[in-house]
Design a protein around this motif. Structure first.
Motif, PDB file in Angstrom:
ATOM      1  N   SER A  71       0.849  -1.184   0.000  1.00 25.56           N
ATOM      2  CA  SER A  71       0.000   0.000   0.000  1.00 25.56           C
ATOM      3  C   SER A  71       0.883   1.231   0.000  1.00 25.56           C
ATOM      4  O   SER A  71       1.843   1.323   0.758  1.00 25.56           O
ATOM      5  N   VAL A  72       0.575   2.186  -0.863  1.00 26.16           N
ATOM      6  CA  VAL A  72       1.361   3.410  -0.970  1.00 26.16           C
ATOM      7  C   VAL A  72       0.435   4.606  -0.794  1.00 26.16           C
ATOM      8  O   VAL A  72      -0.591   4.701  -1.455  1.00 26.16           O
ATOM      9  N   ILE A  73       0.805   5.492   0.106  1.00 24.82           N
ATOM     10  CA  ILE A  73       0.069   6.736   0.326  1.00 24.82           C
ATOM     11  C   ILE A  73       1.010   7.872  -0.039  1.00 24.82           C
ATOM     12  O   ILE A  73       2.126   7.933   0.471  1.00 24.82           O
ATOM     13  N   VAL A  74       0.570   8.770  -0.911  1.00 23.58           N
ATOM     14  CA  VAL A  74       1.397   9.903  -1.316  1.00 23.58           C
ATOM     15  C   VAL A  74       0.717  11.190  -0.860  1.00 23.58           C
ATOM     16  O   VAL A  74      -0.455  11.411  -1.151  1.00 23.58           O
ATOM     17  N   LEU A 129       0.038  11.350  12.499  1.00 21.12           N
ATOM     18  CA  LEU A 129      -1.049  10.629  11.835  1.00 21.12           C
ATOM     19  C   LEU A 129      -0.661   9.188  11.510  1.00 21.12           C
ATOM     20  O   LEU A 129      -1.515   8.303  11.430  1.00 21.12           O
ATOM     21  N   PHE A 130       0.631   8.946  11.314  1.00 20.84           N
ATOM     22  CA  PHE A 130       1.127   7.626  10.926  1.00 20.84           C
ATOM     23  C   PHE A 130       1.261   6.673  12.119  1.00 20.84           C
ATOM     24  O   PHE A 130       1.326   5.461  11.937  1.00 20.84           O
ATOM     25  N   GLU A 131       1.287   7.207  13.338  1.00 20.15           N
ATOM     26  CA  GLU A 131       1.482   6.373  14.528  1.00 20.15           C
ATOM     27  C   GLU A 131       0.472   5.234  14.665  1.00 20.15           C
ATOM     28  O   GLU A 131       0.863   4.104  14.968  1.00 20.15           O
ATOM     29  N   PRO A 132      -0.837   5.455  14.440  1.00 18.23           N
ATOM     30  CA  PRO A 132      -1.774   4.322  14.528  1.00 18.23           C
ATOM     31  C   PRO A 132      -1.499   3.233  13.494  1.00 18.23           C
ATOM     32  O   PRO A 132      -1.701   2.048  13.769  1.00 18.23           O
ATOM     33  N   ILE A 133      -1.032   3.629  12.322  1.00 22.04           N
ATOM     34  CA  ILE A 133      -0.691   2.639  11.293  1.00 22.04           C
ATOM     35  C   ILE A 133       0.484   1.796  11.778  1.00 22.04           C
ATOM     36  O   ILE A 133       0.488   0.565  11.635  1.00 22.04           O
ATOM     37  N   ALA A 172       5.553  -1.177   8.691  1.00 17.30           N
ATOM     38  CA  ALA A 172       5.270  -0.014   7.841  1.00 17.30           C
ATOM     39  C   ALA A 172       6.453   0.945   7.842  1.00 17.30           C
ATOM     40  O   ALA A 172       7.185   1.051   8.820  1.00 17.30           O
ATOM     41  N   ASN A 173       6.619   1.645   6.739  1.00 23.07           N
ATOM     42  CA  ASN A 173       7.751   2.546   6.580  1.00 23.07           C
ATOM     43  C   ASN A 173       7.246   3.914   6.141  1.00 23.07           C
ATOM     44  O   ASN A 173       6.439   4.019   5.222  1.00 23.07           O
ATOM     45  N   LEU A 174       7.743   4.948   6.787  1.00 26.26           N
ATOM     46  CA  LEU A 174       7.378   6.314   6.440  1.00 26.26           C
ATOM     47  C   LEU A 174       8.647   7.050   6.031  1.00 26.26           C
ATOM     48  O   LEU A 174       9.605   7.111   6.803  1.00 26.26           O
ATOM     49  N   THR A 175       8.682   7.576   4.819  1.00 29.11           N
ATOM     50  CA  THR A 175       9.851   8.315   4.345  1.00 29.11           C
ATOM     51  C   THR A 175       9.400   9.656   3.779  1.00 29.11           C
ATOM     52  O   THR A 175       8.271   9.805   3.311  1.00 29.11           O
TER      53      THR A 175
END
Length: 73
Positions: free
Chosen positions: A5-8, A29-33, A40-43
């Protein structure tokens, strides 16, 4: 089966301070994910826009203009 899954999210920021504020908000916002999907990776990356003078017009080839080739008989 594996899925990806990709969120932009693209955000305009006036300066690095504003960009940092946006990054902090997105991290919150990404913490619950992350709690549900620890892998999961956030960049973040800076998007460099090309100057209008650097954009090349597309090539007009006979094959994509609808023009017919002229053949000698």
């Amino acid at each position: 089966m594996k899925i990806k899954s990709v969120i932009v999210i693209e955000v305009e920021a006036d300066d690095f301070v504003a960009a940092g504020d946006h990054q902090a908000a997105i991290r919150r916002l990404f913490e619950p994910i992350m709690s549900t999907y620890p892998q999961a990776n956030l960049t973040f990356s800076q998007v460099k826009q090309r100057a209008a003078s650097q954009v090349r017009p597309s090539l007009r080839l006979a094959s994509n203009t609808g023009n017919m080739h002229h053949y000698d008989s």
